[in-house]
Design an enzyme around this catalytic site. Sequence first.
Site, PDB file in Angstrom:
ATOM      1  N   GLN A  49      44.313  40.524  48.432  1.00 40.23           N
ATOM      2  CA  GLN A  49      43.120  39.549  48.357  1.00 40.23           C
ATOM      3  C   GLN A  49      43.330  38.141  48.597  1.00 40.23           C
ATOM      4  O   GLN A  49      42.956  37.277  48.719  1.00 40.23           O
ATOM      5  CB  GLN A  49      42.414  39.747  47.025  1.00 40.23           C
ATOM      6  N   GLU A  76      44.163  41.161  43.806  1.00 43.19           N
ATOM      7  CA  GLU A  76      44.302  39.649  43.769  1.00 43.19           C
ATOM      8  C   GLU A  76      45.538  39.195  43.388  1.00 43.19           C
ATOM      9  O   GLU A  76      46.155  38.277  44.062  1.00 43.19           O
ATOM     10  CB  GLU A  76      43.158  39.236  42.623  1.00 43.19           C
ATOM     11  N   ARG A 103      37.532  33.780  30.989  1.00 44.28           N
ATOM     12  CA  ARG A 103      36.197  34.132  31.441  1.00 44.28           C
ATOM     13  C   ARG A 103      35.621  35.075  30.363  1.00 44.28           C
ATOM     14  O   ARG A 103      34.379  35.022  30.356  1.00 44.28           O
ATOM     15  CB  ARG A 103      36.269  34.699  32.781  1.00 44.28           C
ATOM     16  N   ARG A 140      36.675  43.239  38.946  1.00 41.21           N
ATOM     17  CA  ARG A 140      35.295  42.957  38.927  1.00 41.21           C
ATOM     18  C   ARG A 140      34.787  42.620  37.659  1.00 41.21           C
ATOM     19  O   ARG A 140      34.653  43.335  36.816  1.00 41.21           O
ATOM     20  CB  ARG A 140      34.506  44.260  39.430  1.00 41.21           C
ATOM     21  N   GLU A 159      30.330  40.156  41.727  1.00 41.33           N
ATOM     22  CA  GLU A 159      30.622  40.654  40.468  1.00 41.33           C
ATOM     23  C   GLU A 159      29.269  40.923  39.444  1.00 41.33           C
ATOM     24  O   GLU A 159      29.426  41.629  38.769  1.00 41.33           O
ATOM     25  CB  GLU A 159      31.767  39.918  39.743  1.00 41.33           C
TER      26      GLU A 159
HETATM   27  N1  HPA Z   1      37.921  34.755  38.912  1.00 43.29           N
HETATM   28  C1  HPA Z   1      38.904  35.301  39.687  1.00 43.29           C
HETATM   29  N2  HPA Z   1      40.068  34.972  39.736  1.00 43.29           N
HETATM   30  C2  HPA Z   1      40.462  33.707  39.128  1.00 43.29           C
HETATM   31  C3  HPA Z   1      39.550  32.931  38.420  1.00 43.29           C
HETATM   32  C4  HPA Z   1      38.267  33.559  38.339  1.00 43.29           C
HETATM   33  O1  HPA Z   1      37.461  32.930  37.644  1.00 43.29           O
HETATM   34  N3  HPA Z   1      40.261  31.861  37.708  1.00 43.29           N
HETATM   35  C5  HPA Z   1      41.322  31.987  38.173  1.00 43.29           C
HETATM   36  N4  HPA Z   1      41.748  33.042  39.114  1.00 43.29           N
HETATM   37 MO1  MOS Z   2      38.120  39.449  41.426  1.00 50.22          MO
HETATM   38  S1  MOS Z   2      38.016  40.474  39.480  1.00 50.22           S
HETATM   39  O1  MOS Z   2      37.807  37.745  40.692  1.00 50.22           O
HETATM   40  O2  MOS Z   2      39.348  39.834  42.519  1.00 50.22           O
END
Ligand code: HPA
Ligand code: MOS
Length: 762
Positions: free
Chosen positions: A191, A226, A304, A336, A707
């Site tokens: 990602q 990610e 978050r 997610r 999400e």
């Molecule tokens: N979401 C997803 N990835 C992230 C975030 C977020 O809020 N902050 C830093 N990396």
């Molecule tokens: Mo998503 S959980 O912000 O890759």
Amino acid sequence: MKNTDTMKHVRGESLFIDDFTLPEGTLHAVIFDSPVANGKIKLLDIENAKAGKGIIDILTFKDIPGQNQIGNIIQDETLLAEKELHYIGEPIAIIIAESVDAGEKAKHLIQIDIEELPAITDVRDAFEKGSLITDPVTFSMGNVEKNWDLYDVVVEGQVDIGGQEHLYLETQGAIAIPAEGNEVKIISSTQGPTVVQRAAAKVLGLPMHKIEVDVLRLGGAFGGKEDQATPWAVMSALACLKLNRPVKLLLDRSDDLRMTGKRHPYSADYKIGLSKEGKIAAYEATFYQNAGAVADLSTAILERTLFHATNSYFIPNIKVTGISCKTNLPPNTAFRGFGGPQGMFVIESAIFKASEKLKIPATEIQKMNLIKDGDQFYYGQNAENSNAIKCFNMAIEKYNFDKLKENVVRFNKQNKLFKKGIALMPVCFGISFTSSFLNQAGALVHVYTDGSISVSTAAIEMGQGVNQKIKTVVAKTFSVDISRIKIETTNTTRIANTSATAASTGADLNGNAAIIASKNILERLQKFAAKELGKEYPNLIEIKNETVFYDGNETTLKWEELIWKVYFNRICLSSQAYYATPDIYFNRSKNKGHPFAYHVYGTAVVISKVDILRGIYEIESVKVIHDFGKSIDTKVDLGQAEGGIVQGIGWLTVEELVQNSEGKLLSNSLSTYKIPDIYSAPKNIEIHFLEDSTNNYGPLKSKAIGEPPFMYGIGAYFSIISAMKNFKPGLDIKITAPITPERVLMNLYEPIKTTAPTKQTH
Ligand code: HPA
Ligand code: MOS
């Protein structure tokens, strides 16, 4: 569902890592990983294995020319273990072989002696032992310290929430191809191409410009790629540069399940104070996050959780604390919702328990406390264009909630061994990376001389349809047929310094950047067309369906001719553009600011039916009012909403990760880790678009979709436990997720007391 990839997918023509034609001489990498969750390496002998048939080389941390460090937020993660081992599945060595088979065989020839140490797997255990990733973080507003005895009702409790396996269809993998001059091109299933590029540069001791990362598409990711696509891409690049041969590394499913992190399990303590009418006056919660062995993205994810700790509600006095705890599990990671779902589950649990005590339906408490415009979120941002109440009321009206509830009551009267439950689940999810600096994107648009258009952005297509959306916004900006647009691979040489496609922001950030680049070119086209047509005002030139109009009047100039003439007159048909979300900031010393460009709202009505004898259940229906803004592509958006709902339900119902006390994953295959299939998905999913919603921050006034719908799944949990209570009204249910059929039974019935077996004589 129809998007740009649909036909290729159903014909099997879409290419994933395992489908690329490999360059001649490609080698295969197989990982030798830690068999223990905590220990010290006393001896590692790879010589025998190196001599194995078809083995080219075996690399350990000693072969790393740069730094053995891939930590993203905190520098605490080695690419390859040095002395200490922290979790089962931690990579120790990379076996480079002529074939995967040969590599697998060589695994058994590696000799390793380990001094095993006790493992921590439980989050509370980690906290008690002081095993933390970093210092706790608190968000607060008002005063929760003193006033507890002023509230009519105070409820306290504990909530335990399980993790979740991403189960992307395509496992983690990469192909690294050598380029001249000690350079490398990495084809990665990530990602975050720049995350891979940066980590590879560090490990290889090279400047970033010597590393090109290219991504065509991912076979699913859900956050799991990610940060955690990085090690495999870097390992393939390390081997590639050492041997000057192309190297492919693709985890098989069992390695992927064992080695990679999951959604974070949480344990939480909450305290909620309400008036006797159900108005929430105060809320306090402590979230213990099971981070696994290294930080990965855990701190951002925990933050978050704190941002979404009150879901859609306004609570004047609040204090929420997050504690990221280090355990001997694979590093848990983005999934997610990014910690938001855990935060929301706890407040919904508190409301459920408060409703029992107050003898007011949970839905009444929910309704009474929804956030409205002007209310301040405890992190400093004011609610603006809050659609929380609108969505909630529309769900109640449109789906005739009272009638649905009546039907449930009637059903329960008529049935002894099946009970239904109904729950409402409002959702409020903030859009923007909470790390403000990540909210930026680039785009590069070329118009070729035949009028076809090439678009590059930082967006990664992972099945969510972002390419379809970007195609649509570019086609609309130029007013040309969508078939003229091609979305290119995501490549670090075309788009630099990309943010991962994450936080639901892929279409917003990259769509906006693509629009700006397209408009730059469009402006040149208008200027040229005015001159060509002998007209005075370029801004009265308009392109509509590939025809040039002036002041509303059709001209004879068409798209293809226009483009050719523009080229012939030496006017640039390319543009690079940059977009950064305006108006956002967050002060981490005060934990106040305006972190989100906007919020996405919605409400789901969920009905479940529980089989009281077997403990199994059906999610009968999920009926949703969702705030899509002005959808760019309704089919893509509905696909995302439906997928999110089913995935959210899976998390809290049937998906159960099980590790033994030694940190070994027992639910390590699809026979022991159950995900929702078409039989266990809701029988009926109905989604309606909130009317008249708009959004100035989204391309074409759309809202992010990735999400937010996931969290409607929380409603399934509470509909199931409501159904259980409809069987045993006095039941004091322990809020533990997932509510597997086994847990339904264990909550409903006392364990059967077994007496010691008597000796049998035959
Ligand atoms: N979401 C997803 N990835 C992230 C975030 C977020 O809020 N902050 C830093 N990396
Ligand atoms: Mo998503 S959980 O912000 O890759």
